[in-house]
Design an enzyme around this catalytic site. Structure first.
Site, PDB file in Angstrom:
ATOM      1  N   GLN A 123      -5.475  -6.577  -0.609  1.00  0.00           N
ATOM      2  CA  GLN A 123      -5.904  -7.299  -1.810  1.00  0.00           C
ATOM      3  C   GLN A 123      -7.266  -6.732  -2.272  1.00  0.00           C
ATOM      4  O   GLN A 123      -7.521  -5.563  -2.048  1.00  0.00           O
ATOM      5  CB  GLN A 123      -5.982  -8.819  -1.568  1.00  0.00           C
ATOM      6  CG  GLN A 123      -4.635  -9.482  -1.430  1.00  0.00           C
ATOM      7  CD  GLN A 123      -3.995  -9.301  -0.070  1.00  0.00           C
ATOM      8  OE1 GLN A 123      -4.614  -9.557   0.937  1.00  0.00           O
ATOM      9  NE2 GLN A 123      -2.768  -8.866  -0.037  1.00  0.00           N
ATOM     10  N   HIS A 158       0.846  -1.197   0.000  1.00  0.00           N
ATOM     11  CA  HIS A 158       0.000   0.000   0.000  1.00  0.00           C
ATOM     12  C   HIS A 158       0.882   1.247   0.000  1.00  0.00           C
ATOM     13  O   HIS A 158       1.716   1.410   0.885  1.00  0.00           O
ATOM     14  CB  HIS A 158      -0.923  -0.009   1.225  1.00  0.00           C
ATOM     15  CG  HIS A 158      -1.894  -1.156   1.214  1.00  0.00           C
ATOM     16  ND1 HIS A 158      -2.775  -1.407   2.232  1.00  0.00           N
ATOM     17  CD2 HIS A 158      -2.121  -2.126   0.286  1.00  0.00           C
ATOM     18  CE1 HIS A 158      -3.504  -2.475   1.933  1.00  0.00           C
ATOM     19  NE2 HIS A 158      -3.117  -2.936   0.754  1.00  0.00           N
TER      20      HIS A 158
END
Ligand code: GDP
Ligand code: IMO
Ligand code: MG
Length: 434
Positions: free
Chosen positions: A222, A40
């Site tokens: 995800q 991220h």
């Protein structure tokens, strides 16, 4: 108040950026599932932070960051991430991990590589971080948890039993190299000492924070199409990156959740193998990859690129109960003469007829349950005019080019869901709120 921020495509939609932005007005950020397969990115004041296990609220020293029981934690990777963040000036880690979180052990990483090799041409294209094998052990009930890791006597005994069995699988089934289990155990006990102060009961802390009226963000890793049940199985990850996974992975009830924000890109990307109906194997796909910097945050692999797929988005809205969308990377589409949206699928042997009359065809708007069906699907596109302007410094919806607004409004119309955030660049300042 609890808001879920969840990936609504195949990952890398820019969840990290949205969480970082929303964390400014929140008290707690919780990761519920996945492991260091996630990558991220948060960009603030020209500095880029790549987070894998650490929640994306970590840039704010006063916010509490939590890692829930549903996460599989690689201690080496976690500690490495803290070292990296320290080197970037993040000094304070207001961070706790649930005792119940499972530990990714070296044999999981080894087995991830070996099983991918064994699959040969049918490999999944995993991140090779040991995620699948760690979740396999969890569900097989032989996994090691953070509580075990920080209690050396318990850990030594359990890890010895499991490790020896893994060694047999590695050598006798896969023909791999034997691991030195005793050495691994001692090394991991030392890592456990470093993790001791982070261990706590995240389920309880989250519930108490909710009761006290704190604002909680649940950070998805995800994405829905990688969900073990509702993704493109078997080309998925081994956890539940959906709203349900937030409840089971944190240990809270659904009533702690108010809004569910589905994060999408203005187009679609995918890393790893598996079907991808709107994939562009041409110069437009290449252009999107280069302009959008579409290379994996975790593995550096080039991401596959394609048009926005409203069938996928609709599936995600249903599976997760999405109440609003964040549409990232709209800036990347700038300069394209035409932009396409996939509004449905036709079965491939019917595509011949497509040019004759779309109306006569049975266009499917529901994402198929099975891969075999999905593989037969051809996208049906709606074409919109593109925009040439650079939108990266746009601050309001009104200031966006007309064709840009039309694109967003068409997506909202098709999906019957408001687009509340519009990403026009990677920085935390490059997001339009509506
Ligand atoms: P995540 O896994 O969902 O958090 O997304 P990643 O960080 O893996 O990938 C998203 C990439 O796009 C990162 O490099 C971000 O910095 C970048 N990004 C996010 N939003 C935008 C946006 O609106 N425009 C552009 N150009 N880049 C963005
Ligand atoms: P973030 O949180 C994109 C993909 C891998 C592979 C499949 C299985 O950054 O969006 P795994 O290692 O999980 O067993 O791999 O899932 N994958 C991701 N793709 N973004 C991710 O996370 C991903 N995490 C796993 O590429 O196809
Ligand atoms: Mg990512």
């Amino acid at each position: 108040m609890g808001d879920v921020i969840i990936g609504a495509q195949w990952g890398d939609e820019g969840k990290g950026k949205i969480i970082d932005i929303l964390a400014a007005k929140a008290d707690v950020v919780v990761r519920s599932q996945g492991g260091n397969n996630a990558g991220h990115t948060v960009v603030s004041n020209g500095k880029t932070y790549k987070l894998h296990l650490v929640p994306s609220g970590i840039l704010y020293p006063e916010k509490l960051c939590l890692i829930g029981a549903g996460v599989v934690l690689d201690p080496k990777s976690f500690i490495g991430e803290l070292v990296q963040l320290k080197s970037q000036g993040i000094e304070k880690f207001n961070l706790l991990i649930d005792y119940r979180a499972h530990i990714v052990m070296p044999w999981h990483i080894e087995l991830d590589g070996l099983s991918e090799k064994y699959r040969g041409k049918s490999d999944i294209g995993t991140t090779k971080k040991g995620i699948g094998p760690a979740y396999t052990d969890k569900y097989e009930r032989s996994g090691l948890r953070l509580y075990d890791l920080i209690h050396p006597e318990i850990f030594r005994e359990k890890a010895k039993t499991v490790g020896e069995l893994k060694n047999r699988i590695i050598t006798e089934i896969y023909g791999g190299n034997e691991l030195d289990i005793d050495k691994i155990i001692e090394e991991y006990i030392k890592l456990g000492e470093k993790l001791k102060d982070f261990a706590d009961d995240v389920s309880y802390i989250t519930y108490e924070a909710h009761k006290a009226g704190k604002k909680i963000l649940f950070e998805g890793a995800q994405a829905t199409l990688l969900d073990i049940d509702f993704g493109t199985y078997p080309y998925v990850t081994s956890s539940h990156p959906n709203t349900g996974g937030v409840c089971t992975g944190t240990g809270i009830g659904p009533r702690c959740i108010d809004e569910v924000i589905g994060v999408v890109k203005a187009y679609t990307t995918r890393v790893g193998k598996g079907p991808f109906p709107t994939e562009l194997d041409d110069e437009i796909g290449e252009r999107i990859r280069n302009v959008g910097g579409e290379f994996g945050t975790t593995t550096g692999r080039p991401r596959r690129t394609g048009w926005f797929d409203a069938v996928i988005a609709e599936h995600s809205i249903r599976v997760n109960g999405i109440t609003a969308l964040a549409l990232n990377k709209l800036d990347t589409l700038g300069g394209l003469e035409k932009i396409k949206i996939c509004t449905g699928y036709v079965i491939s042997n019917e595509t011949q007829k497509l040019s004759e009359s779309q109306d006569e065809l049975n266009i499917c708007h529901r994402f198929p349950c099975e891969l075999e069906e999905l593989q037969k699907c051809e996208p049906v596109y709606e074409e919109l005019d593109g925009f040439a302007e650079d939108i990266s410094s746009c601050k309001t919806f009104e200031k966006l080019p007309q064709n840009c607004k039309k694109y967003i409004e068409r997506i909202e119309q098709l999906l019957k869901t408001p687009v509340k955030f519009i990403g026009v660049g990677p920085d935390r300042s490059q997001c339009i709120y509506r």
